[in-house]
Design an enzyme around this catalytic site. Structure first.
Site, PDB file in Angstrom:
ATOM      1  N   GLU A 128     -70.866 -28.582 -17.069  1.00 32.26           N
ATOM      2  CA  GLU A 128     -70.037 -27.523 -16.476  1.00 32.26           C
ATOM      3  C   GLU A 128     -70.685 -26.162 -16.708  1.00 32.26           C
ATOM      4  O   GLU A 128     -71.450 -25.982 -17.667  1.00 32.26           O
ATOM      5  CB  GLU A 128     -68.632 -27.602 -17.117  1.00 32.26           C
ATOM      6  CG  GLU A 128     -67.652 -26.527 -16.759  1.00 32.26           C
ATOM      7  CD  GLU A 128     -67.246 -26.478 -15.295  1.00 32.26           C
ATOM      8  OE1 GLU A 128     -68.135 -26.372 -14.427  1.00 32.26           O
ATOM      9  OE2 GLU A 128     -66.032 -26.515 -15.009  1.00 32.26           O
ATOM     10  N   ASP A 129     -70.392 -25.216 -15.842  1.00 32.78           N
ATOM     11  CA  ASP A 129     -70.952 -23.872 -16.012  1.00 32.78           C
ATOM     12  C   ASP A 129     -70.247 -23.106 -17.122  1.00 32.78           C
ATOM     13  O   ASP A 129     -70.872 -22.536 -18.002  1.00 32.78           O
ATOM     14  CB  ASP A 129     -70.909 -23.085 -14.685  1.00 32.78           C
ATOM     15  CG  ASP A 129     -69.514 -23.017 -14.055  1.00 32.78           C
ATOM     16  OD1 ASP A 129     -68.575 -23.680 -14.535  1.00 32.78           O
ATOM     17  OD2 ASP A 129     -69.356 -22.283 -13.049  1.00 32.78           O
ATOM     18  N   ASP A 158     -63.214 -22.040 -19.669  1.00 26.78           N
ATOM     19  CA  ASP A 158     -62.390 -20.837 -19.788  1.00 26.78           C
ATOM     20  C   ASP A 158     -61.040 -21.247 -20.383  1.00 26.78           C
ATOM     21  O   ASP A 158     -60.951 -21.500 -21.582  1.00 26.78           O
ATOM     22  CB  ASP A 158     -62.287 -20.225 -18.387  1.00 26.78           C
ATOM     23  CG  ASP A 158     -61.618 -18.873 -18.351  1.00 26.78           C
ATOM     24  OD1 ASP A 158     -61.680 -18.149 -19.343  1.00 26.78           O
ATOM     25  OD2 ASP A 158     -61.024 -18.536 -17.301  1.00 26.78           O
ATOM     26  N   ARG A 209     -74.319 -16.126  -7.188  1.00 24.58           N
ATOM     27  CA  ARG A 209     -74.833 -17.368  -7.788  1.00 24.58           C
ATOM     28  C   ARG A 209     -76.354 -17.337  -7.913  1.00 24.58           C
ATOM     29  O   ARG A 209     -76.922 -17.991  -8.774  1.00 24.58           O
ATOM     30  CB  ARG A 209     -74.447 -18.584  -6.933  1.00 24.58           C
ATOM     31  CG  ARG A 209     -72.948 -18.863  -6.870  1.00 24.58           C
ATOM     32  CD  ARG A 209     -72.724 -20.235  -6.240  1.00 24.58           C
ATOM     33  NE  ARG A 209     -71.366 -20.448  -5.767  1.00 24.58           N
ATOM     34  CZ  ARG A 209     -70.366 -20.885  -6.525  1.00 24.58           C
ATOM     35  NH1 ARG A 209     -70.557 -21.124  -7.804  1.00 24.58           N
ATOM     36  NH2 ARG A 209     -69.170 -21.075  -6.001  1.00 24.58           N
TER      37      ARG A 209
HETATM   38  P1  IMP Z   1     -60.730 -23.126 -16.554  1.00 26.16           P
HETATM   39  O1  IMP Z   1     -60.048 -24.216 -15.809  1.00 26.16           O
HETATM   40  O2  IMP Z   1     -59.829 -21.938 -16.770  1.00 26.16           O
HETATM   41  O3  IMP Z   1     -61.409 -23.533 -17.836  1.00 26.16           O
HETATM   42  O4  IMP Z   1     -61.783 -22.515 -15.573  1.00 26.16           O
HETATM   43  C1  IMP Z   1     -63.055 -22.962 -15.458  1.00 26.16           C
HETATM   44  C2  IMP Z   1     -63.617 -22.483 -14.144  1.00 26.16           C
HETATM   45  O5  IMP Z   1     -63.242 -21.119 -13.849  1.00 26.16           O
HETATM   46  C3  IMP Z   1     -65.108 -22.476 -14.231  1.00 26.16           C
HETATM   47  O6  IMP Z   1     -65.640 -23.709 -13.828  1.00 26.16           O
HETATM   48  C4  IMP Z   1     -65.478 -21.355 -13.295  1.00 26.16           C
HETATM   49  O7  IMP Z   1     -65.560 -21.849 -11.982  1.00 26.16           O
HETATM   50  C5  IMP Z   1     -64.329 -20.395 -13.351  1.00 26.16           C
HETATM   51  N1  IMP Z   1     -64.621 -19.273 -14.271  1.00 26.16           N
HETATM   52  C6  IMP Z   1     -64.028 -18.993 -15.440  1.00 26.16           C
HETATM   53  N2  IMP Z   1     -64.545 -17.897 -16.015  1.00 26.16           N
HETATM   54  C7  IMP Z   1     -65.517 -17.463 -15.178  1.00 26.16           C
HETATM   55  C8  IMP Z   1     -66.455 -16.365 -15.227  1.00 26.16           C
HETATM   56  O8  IMP Z   1     -66.514 -15.542 -16.162  1.00 26.16           O
HETATM   57  N3  IMP Z   1     -67.294 -16.267 -14.160  1.00 26.16           N
HETATM   58  C9  IMP Z   1     -67.293 -17.134 -13.121  1.00 26.16           C
HETATM   59  N4  IMP Z   1     -66.445 -18.173 -13.046  1.00 26.16           N
HETATM   60  C10 IMP Z   1     -65.573 -18.347 -14.066  1.00 26.16           C
HETATM   61 MG    MG Z   2     -66.605 -23.798 -11.792  1.00 24.73          MG
END
Ligand code: IMP
Ligand code: MG
Length: 184
Positions: free
Chosen positions: A102-103, A106, A168
């Site tokens: 995963e990138d 969050d 990107r």
């Molecule tokens: P989560 O479900 O809140 O953990 O969100 C994860 C997804 O939110 C990641 O796979 C990203 O696509 C997006 N995301 C969260 N923070 C960032 C950021 O700082 N930059 C870009 N995308 C983010």
């Molecule tokens: Mg993502």
């Protein structure tokens, strides 16, 4: 370099060289941990595509690569809503060692949903490798075995990560100027 995009970057958080070195370290750790085994990498589209491409070239294990895409619906700008699978696996992962790539982690909403889904597929093992982690934002517990960098609560772009599908292509990871997304 796309100077138009660069104008929106407040500062560079990780340079190309720092990313290259950290991805090589992660690769070495994964090679050691899975020595003698084979692996299936599952990249989470779209943000992980560059990380997957660089990581897989550091692996000396036999491995295959698959991708999943998820979309999250929720109020506001975070992915606090329901997670829906938009693109499912193409390969059968039963009995396989799986590494989800995963990138950025969050709130943990996306990955906790995805990992729960994968756990129902009788894989031999399922582990997580994320390039970035924002632990202060976590609302769902997620176990991370491989993490590139832990970062504060910045909104970052580049090296695959986007804002509104842009940025990107930047080769580094940078903090996006808040004025870009804090529209009145
Ligand atoms: P989560 O479900 O809140 O953990 O969100 C994860 C997804 O939110 C990641 O796979 C990203 O696509 C997006 N995301 C969260 N923070 C960032 C950021 O700082 N930059 C870009 N995308 C983010
Ligand atoms: Mg993502």
């Amino acid at each position: 370099m796309n100077t138009k995009l660069e104008q929106d970057i407040e500062r560079v958080l990780f340079t190309e060289e720092e990313l290259r070195q950290r991805v090589a370290q992660l690769g070495a750790q994964i090679n050691a941990d899975y020595a003698g085994r084979s692996l299936i990498l599952i990249g989470v589209l779209r943000g992980s595509f560059i990380f997957v491409a660089d990581l897989v070239r550091q692996l000396s294990l036999p491995c295959t690569v698959d991708f999943m895409a998820v979309s999250s619906y929720g109020a506001g700008t975070t992915s606090s809503g329901q997670v829906r699978i938009v693109k499912d696996l193409s390969e059968d992962i039963a009995g396989r060692d799986v590494l989800v790539v995963e990138d950025i982690l969050d709130t943990g909403h996306t990955l906790s949903h995805l990992l729960r889904y994968l756990e129902g597929k009788q894989a031999a093992s399922v582990r997580l490798c994320t390039l970035l982690d924002k632990p202060s934002r976590r609302t769902q517990p997620v176990e991370v075995q491989y993490c590139g960098f832990s970062i504060p609560d910045y909104f970052v772009v580049g090296y695959g990560l986007d804002y509104a599908e842009q940025y990107r292509s930047l080769p580094y990871i940078g903090v996006l100027k808040p004025c870009v997304y804090e529209k009145p």
